[in-house]
Design an enzyme around this catalytic site. Structure first.
Site, mmCIF file in Angstrom:
data_model
loop_
_atom_site.group_PDB
_atom_site.id
_atom_site.type_symbol
_atom_site.label_atom_id
_atom_site.label_comp_id
_atom_site.label_asym_id
_atom_site.label_seq_id
_atom_site.Cartn_x
_atom_site.Cartn_y
_atom_site.Cartn_z
ATOM 1 N N GLU A 64 0.826 -1.206 0.000
ATOM 2 C CA GLU A 64 0.000 0.000 0.000
ATOM 3 C C GLU A 64 0.863 1.261 0.000
ATOM 4 O O GLU A 64 2.079 1.206 0.229
ATOM 5 C CB GLU A 64 -0.925 0.010 1.218
ATOM 6 C CG GLU A 64 -1.962 -1.083 1.154
ATOM 7 C CD GLU A 64 -2.941 -1.065 2.314
ATOM 8 O OE1 GLU A 64 -3.919 -1.802 2.229
ATOM 9 O OE2 GLU A 64 -2.722 -0.332 3.309
ATOM 10 N N CYS A 73 -1.709 -4.822 -5.651
ATOM 11 C CA CYS A 73 -2.249 -6.080 -5.129
ATOM 12 C C CYS A 73 -1.194 -7.188 -5.158
ATOM 13 O O CYS A 73 -0.292 -7.191 -5.999
ATOM 14 C CB CYS A 73 -3.446 -6.527 -5.963
ATOM 15 S SG CYS A 73 -4.837 -5.406 -5.931
ATOM 16 N N GLU A 75 -1.450 -10.317 -6.093
ATOM 17 C CA GLU A 75 -1.453 -11.149 -7.297
ATOM 18 C C GLU A 75 -0.639 -10.512 -8.419
ATOM 19 O O GLU A 75 0.104 -11.191 -9.122
ATOM 20 C CB GLU A 75 -2.894 -11.376 -7.784
ATOM 21 C CG GLU A 75 -3.771 -12.085 -6.774
ATOM 22 C CD GLU A 75 -4.537 -11.152 -5.844
ATOM 23 O OE1 GLU A 75 -5.650 -11.526 -5.434
ATOM 24 O OE2 GLU A 75 -4.029 -10.052 -5.516
ATOM 25 N N CYS A 112 -9.220 -9.412 -7.200
ATOM 26 C CA CYS A 112 -10.045 -8.290 -7.658
ATOM 27 C C CYS A 112 -10.123 -8.303 -9.186
ATOM 28 O O CYS A 112 -9.420 -9.060 -9.857
ATOM 29 C CB CYS A 112 -9.469 -6.967 -7.144
ATOM 30 S SG CYS A 112 -7.962 -6.434 -7.988
ATOM 31 N N CYS A 115 -6.807 -7.635 -11.012
ATOM 32 C CA CYS A 115 -5.903 -8.797 -10.958
ATOM 33 C C CYS A 115 -6.403 -9.914 -11.866
ATOM 34 O O CYS A 115 -5.605 -10.585 -12.526
ATOM 35 C CB CYS A 115 -5.754 -9.292 -9.524
ATOM 36 S SG CYS A 115 -4.745 -8.173 -8.517
#
Length: 160
Positions: A64, A73, A75, A112, A115
């Protein structure tokens, strides 16, 4: 007008002990990656582990940033690391797990949309399915035989 139907299938496991030894190892690696995530803002740690065709396991976790949406993310961290370090090597499967310091994550957390799109690029290019396993911190695990089963009507280079 024509209506089409499509289906996706998944296998649901009650816990990690029901997985094959290879899948258990990969999910344990995803947990290891999750524990190293940098998520001071959302408090939602995600880990991913990829198993490549050459036997290598690549880890990724969410990273983050105070300047949203500059984070990344787990992935995508993992798949881009694999693509960078092992170009052209096929991805056999990915395991994903998520946990929160705010509450127990006891249901499976899939990738998500961004991803899914990114992973689909790799599956399409390698012309072989990529198995996807995902879980929360504890509890049930979902396993699909292909990333594309999670992203029907995917966008690919044929549209360009």
């Amino acid at each position: 007008m024509k209506k089409i139907d499509f289906t996706a299938s998944a296998t649901i496991y009650d816990d990690v002990s029901q997985l094959s030894s290879e899948d258990q190892m990969l999910m344990n690696k995803a947990v290891e990656a999750r524990q190293k995530a940098y998520a001071p803002y959302s408090k939602f740690n995600v880990g991913a582990a990829l198993l490549l065709d050459n036997g290598e396991v690549i880890l990724g976790n969410n990273q983050e940033n105070a300047a949203y949406p500059s984070g990344m993310c787990a992935e995508r961290v993992a798949i881009w690391k694999a693509g960078s370090e092992y170009p052209g090597i096929k991805v056999k499967k990915i395991a994903i797990t998520a946990a929160s310091t705010n509450s127990k994550v006891d249901k499976p957390v899939g990738p998500c949309g961004a991803c899914r799109q990114t992973l689909s690029e790799y599956e399409i290019n390698q012309k072989e399915p990529m198995e996807v396993l995902f879980m929360g911190e504890v509890g049930k695990i979902v396993k699909t035989e292909s990333l594309l089963s999670l992203l029907p009507f995917s966008f690919d280079s044929s549209y360009l």
